[in-house]
Motif scaffolding. Sequence first.
Motif, PDB file in Angstrom:
ATOM      1  N   ILE A 157      47.474  37.635  29.030  1.00 31.30           N
ATOM      2  CA  ILE A 157      46.506  38.659  29.421  1.00 31.30           C
ATOM      3  C   ILE A 157      45.831  38.253  30.717  1.00 31.30           C
ATOM      4  O   ILE A 157      45.658  39.063  31.639  1.00 31.30           O
ATOM      5  CB  ILE A 157      45.486  38.905  28.286  1.00 31.30           C
ATOM      6  N   ARG A 217      43.231  45.183  43.506  1.00 32.77           N
ATOM      7  CA  ARG A 217      43.251  46.521  42.887  1.00 32.77           C
ATOM      8  C   ARG A 217      43.666  47.611  43.843  1.00 32.77           C
ATOM      9  O   ARG A 217      44.273  48.591  43.464  1.00 32.77           O
ATOM     10  CB  ARG A 217      41.866  46.843  42.340  1.00 32.77           C
ATOM     11  N   ALA A 251      49.298  46.518  41.907  1.00 35.15           N
ATOM     12  CA  ALA A 251      49.174  47.262  40.650  1.00 35.15           C
ATOM     13  C   ALA A 251      50.546  47.452  40.014  1.00 35.15           C
ATOM     14  O   ALA A 251      50.709  47.311  38.800  1.00 35.15           O
ATOM     15  CB  ALA A 251      48.503  48.610  40.912  1.00 35.15           C
ATOM     16  N   LEU A 253      51.838  46.103  36.474  1.00 36.26           N
ATOM     17  CA  LEU A 253      52.300  47.044  35.448  1.00 36.26           C
ATOM     18  C   LEU A 253      53.621  46.577  34.852  1.00 36.26           C
ATOM     19  O   LEU A 253      53.785  46.524  33.626  1.00 36.26           O
ATOM     20  CB  LEU A 253      52.450  48.439  36.057  1.00 36.26           C
ATOM     21  N   PHE A 268      53.080  43.463  32.806  1.00 37.41           N
ATOM     22  CA  PHE A 268      52.400  43.745  31.553  1.00 37.41           C
ATOM     23  C   PHE A 268      53.347  44.394  30.549  1.00 37.41           C
ATOM     24  O   PHE A 268      53.430  43.972  29.391  1.00 37.41           O
ATOM     25  CB  PHE A 268      51.201  44.656  31.795  1.00 37.41           C
ATOM     26  N   ILE A 321      43.676  45.630  28.804  1.00 35.21           N
ATOM     27  CA  ILE A 321      44.208  45.246  30.119  1.00 35.21           C
ATOM     28  C   ILE A 321      45.293  46.226  30.559  1.00 35.21           C
ATOM     29  O   ILE A 321      45.342  46.669  31.709  1.00 35.21           O
ATOM     30  CB  ILE A 321      44.792  43.821  30.045  1.00 35.21           C
ATOM     31  N   GLY A 322      46.144  46.630  29.588  1.00 34.77           N
ATOM     32  CA  GLY A 322      47.237  47.535  29.924  1.00 34.77           C
ATOM     33  C   GLY A 322      46.718  48.856  30.445  1.00 34.77           C
ATOM     34  O   GLY A 322      47.195  49.359  31.471  1.00 34.77           O
ATOM     35  N   ILE A 348      45.415  48.523  33.909  1.00 39.05           N
ATOM     36  CA  ILE A 348      46.479  48.460  34.921  1.00 39.05           C
ATOM     37  C   ILE A 348      47.054  49.853  35.153  1.00 39.05           C
ATOM     38  O   ILE A 348      47.288  50.270  36.291  1.00 39.05           O
ATOM     39  CB  ILE A 348      47.566  47.459  34.485  1.00 39.05           C
ATOM     40  N   ALA A 355      44.731  51.723  37.272  1.00 39.33           N
ATOM     41  CA  ALA A 355      44.809  51.288  38.671  1.00 39.33           C
ATOM     42  C   ALA A 355      46.012  51.914  39.356  1.00 39.33           C
ATOM     43  O   ALA A 355      45.925  52.394  40.495  1.00 39.33           O
ATOM     44  CB  ALA A 355      44.885  49.759  38.735  1.00 39.33           C
ATOM     45  N   VAL A 356      47.143  51.938  38.650  1.00 48.15           N
ATOM     46  CA  VAL A 356      48.340  52.551  39.231  1.00 48.15           C
ATOM     47  C   VAL A 356      48.107  54.040  39.446  1.00 48.15           C
ATOM     48  O   VAL A 356      48.461  54.600  40.493  1.00 48.15           O
ATOM     49  CB  VAL A 356      49.567  52.312  38.321  1.00 48.15           C
TER      50      VAL A 356
END
Lengths: 491, 101
Positions: free
Chosen positions: A140, A150, A156, A160, A163, B76-77, B80, B83-84
């Motif tokens: 995490i 950001r 990003a 992604l 993650f 967190i996901g 993100i 943000a995208v």
Amino acid sequence: MMPSILALMPMLVIGFGALALMLAEVLTDAKTGLAVGTAVVLFTAAAFACAGWMVGPENLGDAAVFAPWLVFDRFTLFFEVLLALSGALAALVAGGYLREHGIDRGEFYAILSFSTLGAMMLAAAGDVLMLFVGLETMSIGAYALAGFRRGSPKSAEGALKYFLLGSFAAALMMFGFALLYGATGHTDLAGLHNALASESLRSPSIVIALALVLAGLAFKVSAVPFHMWTPDAYEGAPTPATAFMAASVKAGGFAVLLRVLLTVFGDERSASWATGWPPVVALLAVLTMTVANLVAGRQESIKRMLAYSSIAHAGYLLVGVVAAIRAPAQAQSAVLFYLATYSVSTIGAFAALVLCGSRGAEVVSYEDLAGLGRRHPAVALPFAFFILSLAGMPPMAGFFGKWFVFKAAMDAGLHGLTVIAFINSVIAAYYYLKVFVFLYMREPAAGAPIAKPMWSGEVVTAIALCAFFVLLLGLAPGAVLDAALAVGGAG
Amino acid sequence: MIPVEHYIALSSILFTIGGIGFLARRNMILLLVSIEVMLNAVNLALVAFNRARPETHAGQMLSFFLIAAEAAELAIGLAIVLAVYRLKKTVRVDDANLLRH
């Protein structure tokens, strides 16, 4: 009581240190000290781990009473030192980088410290529960660091992909462990090992569990074909975060890979060439080395090249993991030593890359490096130095890392695998030497963006420390090698 | 009492659905949902296996920690994904194509 506290000290220092860093970030405006503060916290943790090493984990017996799910052996202590040092070096690089690029937000250091703590828990895990908590704490944090910039679409996007595939891998692995729990009734790694070794347990669910756990671990150490996230996450992330992911997250991944494959699946049936994981891991190793080295040569971006290079290094490490079935002590210590050499070389390379660029004039592609050796010899030299170590040139650390892993594989009778690894390290020289061609033999194309070096005391300190470790491990590997051998002998 | 095999069959089906969803879907939010389905299949398996072995609570405990860590992971996901979305105004993963070699 004293010695058992000592066993926990590295983790306690980092945990409370990270909380203090968060407070310091909120309560003070001074952001400049945070990188140094993080490095001090992590170096202190490393010193405590060294002290624990000297006292000897066998004298830390009662640690198991109040931390029953953590294993305090020399394996854990070795990784604690390695992870704390890698984290500290990455924090120092971040100190210079974040300020230069205007993303100087203090949470970076707290996240980095917590993520290091997670990696340590992962290395120390003696239970699936602790393994999972450590894995998530580490991952995490790493997702957040990857997406730290950001405002940048690349950051990003990299975060992604990292993650999504990282959580997918964690889910695969946990389903595997759930099946193992169902088959054996154990969640502690030692209990799982005993159950798998003793019972005449031949349920198909164990094979499925092994496959799922192996796939999850392969994602974490970015072995081909589970590597798709790596180049994107490494390229998109801010460079210090990339260094952290390449060194600490990979070391944490290999710690748990070794622990799971050699402890849980270390029984005769699972670890035999005919019926267990070794041929699968060997195939992963061959694919990882070959694909990564071939693709790395085609990259235009330096960070992507270094990402593929880190995948290739995971391949060499997997060769050592396979060798551990026949020569456990020797191969495991070779893998640990390799991880140490690789960590300092790769953090050094990323630190030098940070120093080569400045805000708006970062080094992205090979072209940006053209002629840097003539224009700014002082920043080109460290980059060339660490690239040589990654390539495995003697007398750098990387050479001995490869030497011991290949020797362990030879001694284990894995001649074919060793030859493939050797050929691959020759192929790798192509893209590493390409850096030299651009640094010292090319002139920048007219009108091309030219990278301007930056200055930062923190980054220079990190580079100096990395260079010291690279030379130490290359010229006098004795002490660290003995430590790695002590781990192998004990485990 | 429902035999444990039934739970495991359900859990395997859920896990497969989640896995296929993760591989086939192209919407980032649905990818997050797929991961959640997979992790909850793990939870179901753990609790069911624990019921079959009531002498310890290892499986239940693990599932509690899984739930907590899942929540953190999802936070967190979502951050993100947000943000995208802010940068690209899309939640389709196919549009996340800046990073190529």
